[in-house]
Design a protein around this motif. Sequence first.
Motif, short mmCIF file in Angstrom:
data_model
loop_
_atom_site.label_atom_id
_atom_site.label_comp_id
_atom_site.label_asym_id
_atom_site.label_seq_id
_atom_site.Cartn_x
_atom_site.Cartn_y
_atom_site.Cartn_z
N GLY A 285 0.84 -1.33 -0.05
CA GLY A 285 -0.09 -0.03 0.07
C GLY A 285 0.69 1.45 0.09
O GLY A 285 2.16 1.47 0.35
N PHE A 286 0.32 2.17 -0.54
CA PHE A 286 1.06 3.87 -0.37
C PHE A 286 0.14 4.77 -0.15
O PHE A 286 -1.32 4.79 -0.66
N ILE A 287 0.37 5.70 0.36
CA ILE A 287 -0.27 7.11 0.57
C ILE A 287 -0.07 8.14 -0.52
O ILE A 287 1.10 8.41 -0.73
N ILE A 288 -1.09 8.58 -0.96
CA ILE A 288 -1.25 9.73 -2.17
C ILE A 288 -1.77 10.92 -1.40
O ILE A 288 -2.98 10.84 -0.88
N ALA A 289 -1.21 12.03 -1.65
CA ALA A 289 -1.72 13.26 -0.89
C ALA A 289 -2.00 14.24 -2.23
O ALA A 289 -1.25 14.40 -3.09
N SER A 290 -3.38 14.77 -2.35
CA SER A 290 -3.58 15.88 -3.43
C SER A 290 -4.64 16.36 -3.09
O SER A 290 -5.82 15.79 -2.33
N ASN A 291 -4.82 17.76 -3.68
CA ASN A 291 -6.30 18.32 -3.60
C ASN A 291 -6.80 18.52 -4.97
O ASN A 291 -7.78 19.36 -5.30
N MET B 189 -2.50 25.05 -2.39
CA MET B 189 -3.10 24.12 -1.32
C MET B 189 -3.06 24.96 -0.04
O MET B 189 -1.90 25.69 0.01
N LYS B 190 -3.60 24.58 1.27
CA LYS B 190 -3.50 25.15 2.22
C LYS B 190 -2.06 24.67 2.78
O LYS B 190 -1.14 25.73 3.47
N GLU B 191 -1.75 23.64 2.78
CA GLU B 191 -0.34 23.16 3.46
C GLU B 191 0.60 22.88 2.33
O GLU B 191 0.72 21.68 1.53
N LYS B 192 1.61 23.79 1.90
CA LYS B 192 2.59 23.54 0.66
C LYS B 192 3.62 22.63 0.94
O LYS B 192 4.45 22.28 0.16
N ALA B 193 3.47 22.04 2.17
CA ALA B 193 4.66 20.85 2.52
C ALA B 193 4.41 19.92 1.63
O ALA B 193 5.44 18.96 1.45
#
Length: 214
Positions: free
Chosen positions: A86-92, A137-141
């Motif tokens: 499994g892996f975690i994807i982050a995006s808006n 996005m709110k968190e540019k990190a």
Amino acid sequence: MSSREEILARLRKNTRETYDMPDLSQLKPVTFSDPVEEFCRRTTMTAGAKLVEMKAGDDLNAVIRQIAVGDSVADAPGQSGEAGGGFIIASNLPGVEAQLNPDTVADVRELMKVDVGVIRGCIGVAENACVWVPQLMKEKAVCFASQQLVIVLRRDDIVNNMHEAYDRIASSSEYFRQYKFGTFISGPSKTADIESALVYGAQAARGVTIVLQP
């Protein structure tokens, strides 16, 4: 007077000789017969990023999953620790299937466990393979903490040079409408400062893929 102003005042006071600025009016920015082709070439050969060119009808989520698997993120998750690949994807980005949204995370530190961050690039520059990424996005990190960064860019948003890129930035109010930050990203983070050993991912993503949309 602030410390900065005091230092600048001392420099001006002790400047003994001055020179006129050079005349740059005759210099013409570099242009290309095919900026898209040049951007693609420099992305892989100069910037050290990967490039995926989508066709009409291609599924962006399938492309993102393939990038993750191809970079072995799924086999050895960078921070997620999920079993079974499994892996975690982050995006808006609308339509992108993600486990984390940088607009709604409760704590920015949650983005430290992201395997793949997917962001929108707004301008591609052919002369140096840089991509302008405003804070949308709110968190540019998410742009820097992700193990692998995927930048989605439209072919029509590729320009010849930095002059054209800055002209676009200056003429658009959308880039800074909500957040007052933007940056150019060109390839993965890398450094060879320590013992001349090349290290990827020292300050940001260890891998970058440009997904070029039609």
